[in-house]
Scaffold this motif. Structure first.
Motif, PDB file in Angstrom:
ATOM      1  N   ASN A 343       0.863  -1.178   0.000  1.00 56.20           N
ATOM      2  CA  ASN A 343       0.000   0.000   0.000  1.00 56.20           C
ATOM      3  C   ASN A 343       0.902   1.231   0.000  1.00 56.20           C
ATOM      4  O   ASN A 343       1.698   1.400   0.926  1.00 56.20           O
ATOM      5  N   PRO A 344       0.813   2.084  -1.012  1.00 51.60           N
ATOM      6  CA  PRO A 344       1.694   3.255  -1.063  1.00 51.60           C
ATOM      7  C   PRO A 344       1.598   4.141   0.182  1.00 51.60           C
ATOM      8  O   PRO A 344       2.569   4.814   0.543  1.00 51.60           O
ATOM      9  N   ASP A 345       0.438   4.132   0.841  1.00 51.20           N
ATOM     10  CA  ASP A 345       0.265   4.961   2.044  1.00 51.20           C
ATOM     11  C   ASP A 345       0.865   4.301   3.279  1.00 51.20           C
ATOM     12  O   ASP A 345       1.036   4.966   4.313  1.00 51.20           O
ATOM     13  N   TRP A 346       1.144   3.032   3.199  1.00 50.52           N
ATOM     14  CA  TRP A 346       1.779   2.303   4.316  1.00 50.52           C
ATOM     15  C   TRP A 346       2.657   1.213   3.706  1.00 50.52           C
ATOM     16  O   TRP A 346       2.286   0.040   3.651  1.00 50.52           O
ATOM     17  N   PRO A 347       3.856   1.592   3.219  1.00 47.00           N
ATOM     18  CA  PRO A 347       4.723   0.661   2.500  1.00 47.00           C
ATOM     19  C   PRO A 347       5.056  -0.583   3.320  1.00 47.00           C
ATOM     20  O   PRO A 347       4.958  -0.588   4.553  1.00 47.00           O
ATOM     21  N   ALA A 348       5.493  -1.617   2.637  1.00 46.74           N
ATOM     22  CA  ALA A 348       5.751  -2.907   3.283  1.00 46.74           C
ATOM     23  C   ALA A 348       6.767  -2.800   4.416  1.00 46.74           C
ATOM     24  O   ALA A 348       6.641  -3.476   5.444  1.00 46.74           O
ATOM     25  N   TYR A 349       7.769  -1.928   4.264  1.00 42.10           N
ATOM     26  CA  TYR A 349       8.809  -1.831   5.302  1.00 42.10           C
ATOM     27  C   TYR A 349       8.259  -1.344   6.635  1.00 42.10           C
ATOM     28  O   TYR A 349       8.862  -1.555   7.692  1.00 42.10           O
ATOM     29  N   LYS A 350       7.082  -0.680   6.594  1.00 46.87           N
ATOM     30  CA  LYS A 350       6.500  -0.132   7.827  1.00 46.87           C
ATOM     31  C   LYS A 350       6.102  -1.225   8.816  1.00 46.87           C
ATOM     32  O   LYS A 350       5.874  -0.935   9.999  1.00 46.87           O
ATOM     33  N   LYS A 351       6.030  -2.459   8.369  1.00 45.53           N
ATOM     34  CA  LYS A 351       5.765  -3.566   9.305  1.00 45.53           C
ATOM     35  C   LYS A 351       6.877  -3.673  10.334  1.00 45.53           C
ATOM     36  O   LYS A 351       6.659  -4.091  11.473  1.00 45.53           O
ATOM     37  N   TYR A 352       8.096  -3.277   9.929  1.00 42.40           N
ATOM     38  CA  TYR A 352       9.265  -3.428  10.790  1.00 42.40           C
ATOM     39  C   TYR A 352       9.855  -2.088  11.253  1.00 42.40           C
ATOM     40  O   TYR A 352      10.713  -2.073  12.125  1.00 42.40           O
ATOM     41  N   LEU A 353       9.395  -0.979  10.652  1.00 43.87           N
ATOM     42  CA  LEU A 353       9.837   0.361  11.066  1.00 43.87           C
ATOM     43  C   LEU A 353       8.636   1.297  10.947  1.00 43.87           C
ATOM     44  O   LEU A 353       8.307   1.777   9.865  1.00 43.87           O
ATOM     45  N   MET A 354       7.973   1.549  12.083  1.00 46.36           N
ATOM     46  CA  MET A 354       6.709   2.280  12.065  1.00 46.36           C
ATOM     47  C   MET A 354       6.875   3.785  12.218  1.00 46.36           C
ATOM     48  O   MET A 354       5.950   4.551  11.974  1.00 46.36           O
ATOM     49  N   HIS A 355       8.057   4.235  12.655  1.00 45.12           N
ATOM     50  CA  HIS A 355       8.244   5.653  12.972  1.00 45.12           C
ATOM     51  C   HIS A 355       9.171   6.318  11.967  1.00 45.12           C
ATOM     52  O   HIS A 355       9.787   5.658  11.117  1.00 45.12           O
TER      53      HIS A 355
END
Length: 429
Positions: A343-355
């Motif tokens: 999801n461009p608004d919540w890229p895949a890497y955000k699963k492991y780096l949320m901030h």
């Protein structure tokens, strides 16, 4: 105060810069913070409002600063109102600023006692058209209590309803985000104290110690070196506690094989430092821990190179996300399908780096700064990428504080704080 005197030229310059941004025939007012009650006769330790400190260097309660560049009376173009000191106060609370000492600290010649404030303010308000009030407009502000500044603003607007009202916050957002060399030196001192704390705990941490014991080692070293203590509530998180982003309980025992994430920083003269280091409780990283650690470190090093004049905060984070995605693919935490279907608004890497990876830093740990405007020389930013893996029982974050330079890579104020895997393991063993 524990800290050494600060050259008053800093505060004189800050007021001049602020005054140059004000509307014609206007004045600005700044208040100290309250001393906040707990219960009975107990209070929290006093913390000065950063804006009045930035503009005056005054570091005590019940103080008011007025800036009125166009005042007909030259002596009223800068005024301090202070709580009157006397022998009784000196005995019970310690010495407060005298008028002479206030001039020495701030460079302001005109100092009145607080009981004269309403009389003097009446005269000033008859001579100005606009009054600047100081509101908290930081993008992370979440304030539920009424501050001393709020009460003063309410009184001023009620007593003088015909005046135009302007905001100090937009001016301060710009001024405070770019640091004077004196400020950078003070932040460096805070970082140096943090360095001493970190090196102290490298010889202390081992299986069986408690997170709060580690916190105690830090505070010992900080106060020993003329800091009031932590610049913010410390995070000392072992094992899976590191995957709670704002874990502050610090009440678990450190186990063999765990990693220990410590987000701590000393203050010095009200200026912050902000460090994160992740170390092995047993003194040695496992191969998997080392692989993830070095991935985070590579992201930090690449992100740091992008902190140059002209960089936009939002675009910077997009680029850091791409670097992090590449590292997560290499670690097997993401696969190509995760990235292709993200999801461009919540890229895949955000699963492991949320901030985010960086924020302004200075008098406040999350300091003033306009995030939609390009970065400038002498802004101070953190760099703090991370990878959090609850399924594997650890999280790794690494953070340094850097100063943007006119050209080239930023200066790392924490360059002497151990960061490489081999360096940490050698010092722990």
């Amino acid at each position: 105060m524990k800290y050494s005197p600060i050259d008053s030229s800093l505060f004189i310059k800050n007021r001049k810069n602020f005054g140059s941004k004000m509307k014609p025939n206007s004045l600005a007012v700044f208040n100290s913070n309250d001393i906040y009650p707990i219960s009975a006769d107990s209070t929290l330790p006093f913390q000065q409002h950063r804006d009045i400190f930035y503009l005056s260097g005054v570091d005590q309660e019940e103080s008011i600063l007025v800036i009125f560049p166009d005042c007909p009376k030259e002596k009223h173009r800068e005024i301090l109102f202070l709580k009157e000191t006397n022998e009784h106060i000196a005995v019970w609370e310690g010495e407060k600023l005298t008028k002479e000492k206030a001039f020495e600290v701030s460079g302001i010649k005109t100092v009145y006692w607080l009981q004269d404030m309403e009389r003097i303010m009446f005269e000033l308000m008859t001579q100005c058209d606009t009054v600047y009030i100081n509101t908290n407009e930081h993008y992370r502000a979440n304030v539920e209590v009424e501050t001393r500044e709020d009460r003063y603003t309410k009184w001023l607007k009620q007593k003088y309803p015909a005046h135009n009202v302007a905001k100090s916050a937009p001016i301060l957002q710009h001024l405070r985000s770019v640091k004077d060399t004196i400020e950078i030196d003070l932040i460096q001192k805070a970082c140096n104290i943090t360095e001493k704390g970190f090196k102290r705990i490298l010889n202390f941490v081992k299986p069986g110690v408690w997170e709060y014991e580690i916190e105690a080692e830090y505070i010992h070293e900080f106060i020993k070196n003329k800091s009031k203590g932590f610049a913010y509530t410390p995070i000392v998180a072992s094992g899976n506690n590191a995957n709670v982003l704002h874990y502050i309980e610090n009440n678990k025992q450190c186990k063999a094989g765990d990693l220990l994430l410590m987000d701590v920083g000393a203050e010095y003269a009200n200026y912050s430092s902000d460090m994160t280091r992740t170390i092995p409780v047993s003194g040695k990283f496992s191969e998997r821990q080392k692989a993830v650690y070095n991935a985070v470190l590579r992201v930090k090093n690449e992100a740091t190179k992008m902190l140059v004049p002209g960089t936009l905060w939002e675009a910077y984070h997009i680029e850091v996300g791409k670097i992090m995605t590449s590292e997560l693919l290499g670690l097997g935490l993401l696969d190509k399908a995760d990235v292709q279907n993200e999801n461009p608004d919540w890229p895949a890497y955000k699963k492991y780096l949320m901030h985010g990876t960086s924020h302004h830093m200075g008098l406040d740990t999350h300091d003033y700064g306009i995030l939609t405007e390009p970065m400038q020389e002498n802004m101070v930013f953190t760099v703090e990428p991370a990878i959090y893996i609850p399924a594997e029982g650890f999280g790794i974050r690494i953070e340094d504080d850097v100063v943007i330079q006119k050209s080239g890579a930023p200066i790392n104020l924490m360059k002497n704080i151990p960061i490489e895997v081999d360096e940490i393991e050698d010092l722990m063993n």
